[in-house]
Design a protein around this motif. Structure first.
Motif, PDB file in Angstrom:
ATOM      1  N   ASP A  75       0.849  -1.193   0.000  1.00 25.69           N
ATOM      2  CA  ASP A  75       0.000   0.000   0.000  1.00 25.69           C
ATOM      3  C   ASP A  75       0.892   1.252   0.000  1.00 25.69           C
ATOM      4  N   GLU A  76       0.268   2.406  -0.042  1.00 24.90           N
ATOM      5  CA  GLU A  76       1.025   3.664  -0.158  1.00 24.90           C
ATOM      6  C   GLU A  76       1.989   3.844   1.017  1.00 24.90           C
ATOM      7  N   ARG A  77       1.549   3.434   2.216  1.00 28.28           N
ATOM      8  CA  ARG A  77       2.393   3.600   3.407  1.00 28.28           C
ATOM      9  C   ARG A  77       3.672   2.753   3.279  1.00 28.28           C
ATOM     10  N   GLN A 120       5.910   4.297   0.718  1.00 28.16           N
ATOM     11  CA  GLN A 120       6.545   5.498   1.272  1.00 28.16           C
ATOM     12  C   GLN A 120       7.706   5.097   2.197  1.00 28.16           C
ATOM     13  N   ASP A 126       0.064   0.946 -10.107  1.00 31.23           N
ATOM     14  CA  ASP A 126      -1.260   0.419  -9.779  1.00 31.23           C
ATOM     15  C   ASP A 126      -2.145   0.339 -11.027  1.00 31.23           C
ATOM     16  N   SER A 150      -5.511   0.795  -5.483  1.00 28.72           N
ATOM     17  CA  SER A 150      -4.755   1.473  -4.421  1.00 28.72           C
ATOM     18  C   SER A 150      -3.826   0.513  -3.668  1.00 28.72           C
ATOM     19  N   LYS A 151      -3.608  -0.648  -4.240  1.00 23.77           N
ATOM     20  CA  LYS A 151      -2.655  -1.614  -3.690  1.00 23.77           C
ATOM     21  C   LYS A 151      -1.838  -2.150  -4.866  1.00 23.77           C
ATOM     22  N   GLY A 195       5.759   7.781  -2.044  1.00 21.15           N
ATOM     23  CA  GLY A 195       5.011   6.521  -2.080  1.00 21.15           C
ATOM     24  C   GLY A 195       3.790   6.631  -2.981  1.00 21.15           C
ATOM     25  N   GLU A 196       3.179   7.811  -2.949  1.00 19.98           N
ATOM     26  CA  GLU A 196       1.982   8.042  -3.782  1.00 19.98           C
ATOM     27  C   GLU A 196       2.349   7.968  -5.267  1.00 19.98           C
ATOM     28  N   LEU A 220       2.835   4.404  -6.227  1.00 20.73           N
ATOM     29  CA  LEU A 220       1.538   3.739  -6.325  1.00 20.73           C
ATOM     30  C   LEU A 220       0.901   4.040  -7.684  1.00 20.73           C
ATOM     31  N   ARG A 221       0.909   5.351  -8.052  1.00 20.31           N
ATOM     32  CA  ARG A 221       0.309   5.745  -9.333  1.00 20.31           C
ATOM     33  C   ARG A 221       1.003   5.054 -10.519  1.00 20.31           C
TER      34      ARG A 221
END
Length: 205
Positions: A133-135, A138, A180, A185-186, A172-173, A176-177
């Motif tokens: 995930d984003e966290r 990151q 993904d 969002s994972k 991290g965002e 993800l983009r």
């Protein structure tokens, strides 16, 4: 991390050993067929011995056309002395083996690479749910930034400002983009493999 490398190389060695054993037994079998064909044990297979060998195998293999057999013998008889030596008998077989080994080697390299990426992915997957995930992304980028500052990831010919700048721009965002593809969002392992390879690669983009 990189602990998976050692396991990979051990697995690869075991695989190579098994492969070598298999090839040795195939070689031995191939040589034994020559021995069986060389009825007078003079170390060569004459056309008659070659034809006889194939006639005996006809029940299993279907029947051979005489012309086919003559062409087969001529192909093996590299030096054209109308006798096939063990060396000549082995040549096409070794050619097949070489081609096959190259293919197997490429596959083994690909498998080792995927296993390495899986290892990196698992290290990033802090909550062990099989997705990033984003966290978690990151966290990985923060780790890379810390390593960069410590000079662990310094590359020759790149100044510290370049290095620090490029990696600090990726969050991290952003990661993800980039990866993904199903917008969940994972990041699944497949998405990671296809879209991102390793985060370390992002500094170069």
């Amino acid at each position: 991390g990189g602990g998976g490398y050692n396991e990979d190389s051990v697995a690869h060695e075991q695989y190579s050993e098994r492969l070598q054993q298999l090839l040795e037994s195939l070689r031995k079998e191939h040589d034994e067929i020559f021995g069986k064909g060389d009825v007078d044990h003079d170390g060569f297979m004459s056309p008659d011995e070659y034809f006889q060998l194939h006639r005996e195998a006809e029940d299993d293999q279907g029947s051979y056309d005489q012309e086919e057999l003559e062409v087969g013998f001529a192909d093996l008889d590299r030096d054209g002395n109308v006798l096939v030596s063990l060396e000549e008998w082995r040549q096409p077989f070794e050619g097949h083996i070489d081609a096959w080994l190259q293919m197997a080697d490429t596959e083994a390299q690909q498998e080792a690479q995927i296993a390495h990426y899986k290892d990196v992915f698992n290290q990033m997957d802090l909550n062990r749910d099989g997705e990033l995930d984003e966290r978690e992304l990151q966290h990985e980028m923060d780790n890379l930034r810390v390593q960069k500052r410590a000079g662990l990831l310094m590359e020759e010919g790149v100044t510290e400002e370049d290095e620090g700048y490029s990696i600090s721009q990726v969050s991290g965002e952003d990661m993800l983009r980039m990866m993904d593809s199903d917008m969940s969002s994972k990041i699944s392992f497949e998405e990671y493999l296809l879209g991102g390879e390793q985060p370390n690669d992002f500094e170069e983009r």
